[in-house]
Enzyme design. Structure first.
Site, PDB file in Angstrom:
ATOM      1  N   GLU A  94      40.363  37.737  38.975  1.00 32.60           N
ATOM      2  CA  GLU A  94      41.662  38.100  38.803  1.00 32.60           C
ATOM      3  C   GLU A  94      42.649  37.230  38.047  1.00 32.60           C
ATOM      4  O   GLU A  94      43.734  37.634  37.675  1.00 32.60           O
ATOM      5  CB  GLU A  94      42.253  38.330  40.213  1.00 32.60           C
ATOM      6  N   ASP A 111      45.599  42.613  39.370  1.00 31.49           N
ATOM      7  CA  ASP A 111      46.081  40.991  39.242  1.00 31.49           C
ATOM      8  C   ASP A 111      45.661  40.604  37.799  1.00 31.49           C
ATOM      9  O   ASP A 111      46.617  39.872  37.169  1.00 31.49           O
ATOM     10  CB  ASP A 111      45.507  40.272  40.412  1.00 31.49           C
ATOM     11  N   HIS A 116      52.282  47.132  50.883  1.00 30.89           N
ATOM     12  CA  HIS A 116      51.351  47.762  51.900  1.00 30.89           C
ATOM     13  C   HIS A 116      51.558  49.131  52.100  1.00 30.89           C
ATOM     14  O   HIS A 116      50.571  49.781  52.107  1.00 30.89           O
ATOM     15  CB  HIS A 116      51.643  46.939  53.036  1.00 30.89           C
ATOM     16  N   CYS A 126      37.502  47.122  40.848  1.00 26.71           N
ATOM     17  CA  CYS A 126      38.104  47.662  42.051  1.00 26.71           C
ATOM     18  C   CYS A 126      39.615  47.787  42.133  1.00 26.71           C
ATOM     19  O   CYS A 126      40.333  47.894  43.048  1.00 26.71           O
ATOM     20  CB  CYS A 126      37.824  46.640  43.374  1.00 26.71           C
TER      21      CYS A 126
HETATM   22  C1  PEP Z   1      43.322  43.699  42.251  1.00 25.94           C
HETATM   23  O1  PEP Z   1      44.344  42.750  42.258  1.00 25.94           O
HETATM   24  O2  PEP Z   1      43.011  44.325  41.436  1.00 25.94           O
HETATM   25  C2  PEP Z   1      43.145  44.127  43.412  1.00 25.94           C
HETATM   26  C3  PEP Z   1      42.060  44.982  43.616  1.00 25.94           C
HETATM   27  O3  PEP Z   1      43.452  43.240  44.403  1.00 25.94           O
HETATM   28  P1  PEP Z   1      44.944  43.634  45.265  1.00 25.94           P
HETATM   29  O4  PEP Z   1      45.455  44.912  44.418  1.00 25.94           O
HETATM   30  O5  PEP Z   1      44.861  44.037  46.561  1.00 25.94           O
HETATM   31  O6  PEP Z   1      45.632  42.455  45.012  1.00 25.94           O
HETATM   32 MG    MG Z   2      44.418  41.272  43.714  1.00 21.10          MG
END
Ligand code: PEP
Ligand code: MG
Length: 756
Positions: free
Chosen positions: A605, A629, A364, A676
């Site tokens: 993911e 992920d 975080h 993303c």
């Molecule tokens: C990802 O897994 O690419 C994602 C955007 O989610 P997080 O990084 O929050 O797991």
């Molecule tokens: Mg993720």
């Protein structure tokens, strides 16, 4: 043997410097293996030599004198072959090379094992015997196991020793440490070491100006603790037997004992602050007990540490009351692990960088740092925390390096880079309100990832065309309980209103993995393959529906709401999540809230979704590829593990093929696809995503204008040519090189550093 092994490793870990560690090793190994000699050679790469650093059995004068060329003799053989050399009669071996400074003729049996850390040879551990003797398989594996365990202790000790030299000759030695990039950027400033109050061993040393006042502070803490222990002992009189109460007497005795208190006072009088002096003294005493043979006495070490903790808490409470934490103008926050609250305590304008032993880019704090543009390097396993407070530090979030006490030339170099970077950012400001459109007219939308209100406001002000990923779990992490429906609705409403009319994709709770909530612990052996994301939400419909209702409530007033489901693995999960969304919607309508069903998206993911994308896509409005992920699961590389960080690369041909396939299938179904994960903000990767036809990129805000610059500079046609070319490459490395060369060709060299 196992017991001997454990003890040796324990002792070496407690050593104060490399010399002490090595002396301990040779002495203990020689005795455990009943050998006539034990020696350690360390590899000096700058001179291409193995240097004899410690010995028990050879004359002490030869330490530091005996230097073998790399590959020379049986020692060199063990190092170059990276395997043990076990020889019954060394002088007869063809690789044997007599060393002038030592007469080795009396020794015949030879066993040398390389000390290797992360593919790098650190040295060779050797035992020798006068008699002709081949060491047994058990002895060989004992030494191999020991060398493997010692490898990390040795490099730790080595760094400590470098710092000792640094103390003596302040500008002579610069220390470079490597970690894992957690937030890109460069920062130069003064180290402030933070530590959890619960851990004595991570308390740093600090110089104090007024030693007598520190002495008085320590005495006061001891007196107060003594009083408290006597009070506790009295209170327990009726509840505990005298035997059980003996612990209090032992504590009281230790606190009144001269050795413990005087030890700490002496260290304070030598200039250390009370918590640092306490840590060193407690460690010293606890080690003495730990080394005792009697298991009962060994167990007392824990009592001593516990007492140390009690005193530490007392001292630190006083500390906070006295002055609060002082942060220099350019603070580099360092710690074993940096907590969200420690991060938030530093005024943002003073925070120049973050460095920690644990933690990774997915933590975080890393997400917060990236959102606010603060460079961070985590996973610096060798960080000698207790020695760093107040030192000048450079955090290079591009190369994942931390430079402690840079030389004047290096410092200049870094300052130049920091300035160049600031200039680049200033130059990019004019792009804020221009569209992301390629010179040949292809339009792409650029969105920001967010999780705090501060990053939403910054995204709006910096030209983001929406929030492509709102990590709702961050709000949950900053609390000490689950937020209520009303609290959540208010937060989401604020975010939606701030970005209106631009779309905001609120992702439902994605906890688990490396994101447990403090008030909802999930303890698992394999958390990334465990209970996380949508799996938790579906198993806890109470929590999930509360969140969905809160999102829909916010959306009833703001039509720019979108909802995104994380970690979907199978069709039934998506169907269940959609069903709960419909239920939440119906309930709100029943309650008279004019909720409307928003656009719903699915995160890709988990590799399984690639193969079921045709079915999944029919149930939603859009797909967002979570490349962080997806890369982790496709490559079987833990995204948080610094040991395998080099293997974690979104440009791996398999990841690229997977993404290209998803984009094609989603478009065939007439839906929209975005990325993303961090790939969206990596210029080299973004160039390929553009070529693949991804509709939107959502990234850390810090990269948004840089990516916009890239898009406005390179024509789509050129990007497509490149994509066709690199899709034939076999490995990520050459793909990145090729893409970087093209960025350079277009005058975008300044962006290359922000790649992986
Ligand atoms: C990802 O897994 O690419 C994602 C955007 O989610 P997080 O990084 O929050 O797991
Ligand atoms: Mg993720």
């Amino acid at each position: 043997m196992l017991d001997a092994l454990r003890r040796i490793v324990q002792e070496v870990n407690a050593a104060h410097n490399l010399d002490e560690a090595l002396s301990l090793i040779v002495e203990r190994v020689k005795s455990a293996m009943h050998a006539d000699v034990c020696s350690v050679y360390m590899t000096d790469y700058s001179r291409g030599e193995h240097v004899l650093m410690a010995t028990d059995g050879l004359p002490p004068r030869v330490v530091g004198q005996v230097r073998l060329k790399l590959g020379q003799g049986l020692t060199g053989l063990a190092a170059s072959r990276a395997e043990p050399v076990n020889v019954e009669n060394a002088p007869e071996h063809p690789a044997f090379s007599p060393v002038a400074a030592i007469d080795e003729t009396p020794f015949h049996g030879f066993l040398g094992v390389p000390i290797i850390r992360r593919r790098k040879n650190l040295g060779v551990l050797i035992v020798q015997q006068r008699l002709r003797r081949k060491f047994t398989v058990q002895e060989e594996s004992f030494l191999v196991t020991l060398a493997a365990q010692l490898a990390s202790s040795i490099s730790q000790a080595e760094i400590r020793q470098s710092l000792d030299r640094l103390d003596r000759d302040a500008l002579a030695v610069t220390l470079f440490l490597e970690g894992v990039t957690s937030a890109k950027g460069l920062g130069l400033g003064e180290a402030v070491v933070v530590f959890p109050v619960a851990e004595l061993e991570s308390v740093p040393d600090k110089q104090v100006a007024d030693r007598e006042m520190e002495v008085a502070r320590f005495r006061l803490a001891v007196a107060a603790e003594l009083k408290e222990i006597r009070r506790l002992s009295k209170r327990m009189q009726r509840l505990l037997s005298p035997g059980d109460r003996a612990l209090f007497d032992a504590y009281a005795l230790l606190l009144s004992s001269d050795s413990l208190v005087t030890g700490a006072l002496n260290r304070i009088r030598a200039g250390n602050w009370a918590p640092g002096a306490l840590r060193a003294t407690i460690e010293e005493y606890a080690n003495v007990f730990e080394e005792m043979d009697d298991p009962y006495l060994q167990g007392r070490a824990a009592d001593i540490r516990d007492l140390g903790m009690r005193l530490l808490k007392r001292l630190l409470q006083g500390e906070q009351r006295r002055e609060g934490q002082h942060y220099p103008e350019r603070t580099i926050l360092m710690g074993e692990e940096i907590g969200v609250s420690q991060f938030l305590e530093v005024p943002p304008e003073k925070l120049a960088g973050l460095v920690s032993i644990h933690g990774t880019g997915a933590s975080h704090v890393a997400l917060l740092a990236r959102g606010l543009g603060i460079p961070a390097v985590f996973g610096v396993t060798n960080l000698p925390l207790s020695r760093l407070n107040g030192r000048e530090v450079v955090v290079d979030g591009y190369t994942a390096r931390v430079c402690i006490q840079p030389s004047p030339t290096l410092r200049q170099e870094y300052l130049k880079l920091v300035e160049e970077e600031a200039e680049l950012s200033r130059g990019l400001q004019e792009l804020r309100h221009l569209p992301a459109i390629t010179p040949d007219g292809h339009r792409l939308e650029l969105h920001a990832n967010a999780g705090l209100f501060a990053d939403v406001a910054a995204a709006r002000d910096n030209g983001a065309e929406g929030i492509g990923l709102y990590r709702s779990e961050l709000q949950f992490c900053l609390r000490d309980r689950f937020p209520s429906e009303e609290e959540q609705a208010a937060t989401y409403m604020r975010v939606l209103q701030a970005m209106a009319p631009h779309p905001v994709m609120l992702r439902t709770l994605d906890i688990g993995g490396d994101k447990p909530l403090p008030y909802f612990p999930i303890e698992e052996q394999n958390p990334f393959l465990g209970w996380r994301g949508i799996r938790v939400s579906l198993d806890q419909p109470d929590i999930f529906k509360t969140q969905l209702r809160a999102m829909l409530r916010a959306g009833s007033a703001c039509p720019n709401l979108g909802i995104l489901f994380p970690m979907i693995t199978c069709v039934s999960e998506l169907a269940e999540a959609l069903e709960l969304l419909r239920q939440a919607h119906a309930e709100l309508l029943e309650d008279g809230v004019p909720a409307v069903l928003p656009r719903v998206g699915l995160m890709v993911e988990v590799p399984a979704t690639i193969y079921q994308i045709d079915t999944l896509i029919r149930k939603v409005d859009y797909v967002s590829i979570g490349s962080n992920d997806l890369t982790q699961y496709l490559l079987a590389v833990d995204r948080n593990n610094d040991r395998v960080a080099k293997l974690y690369d979104g440009l791996h041909p398999a990841v690229l093929q997977a993404i290209q396939y998803i984009v094609t299938r989603v478009h065939l179904a007439g839906r929209e696809v975005s990325v993303c994960g961090e790939m969206a903000g990596d210029p080299a990767a973004a160039l390929l995503l553009l070529a693949m036809g991804v509709d939107k990129l959502s990234m850390s805000l810090g990269n948004l204008l840089k990516i916009k610059w890239m898009i406005r500079t390179i024509p789509l046609a050129r990007a497509q040519e490149l994509l066709t070319e690199v899709m034939h490459f076999e490995n990520a490395g050459p793909i990145r090189e090729r893409l970087n060369s093209v960025l350079d060709e277009y005058g975008l060299g300044g962006l290359i550093r922000i790649g992986k």
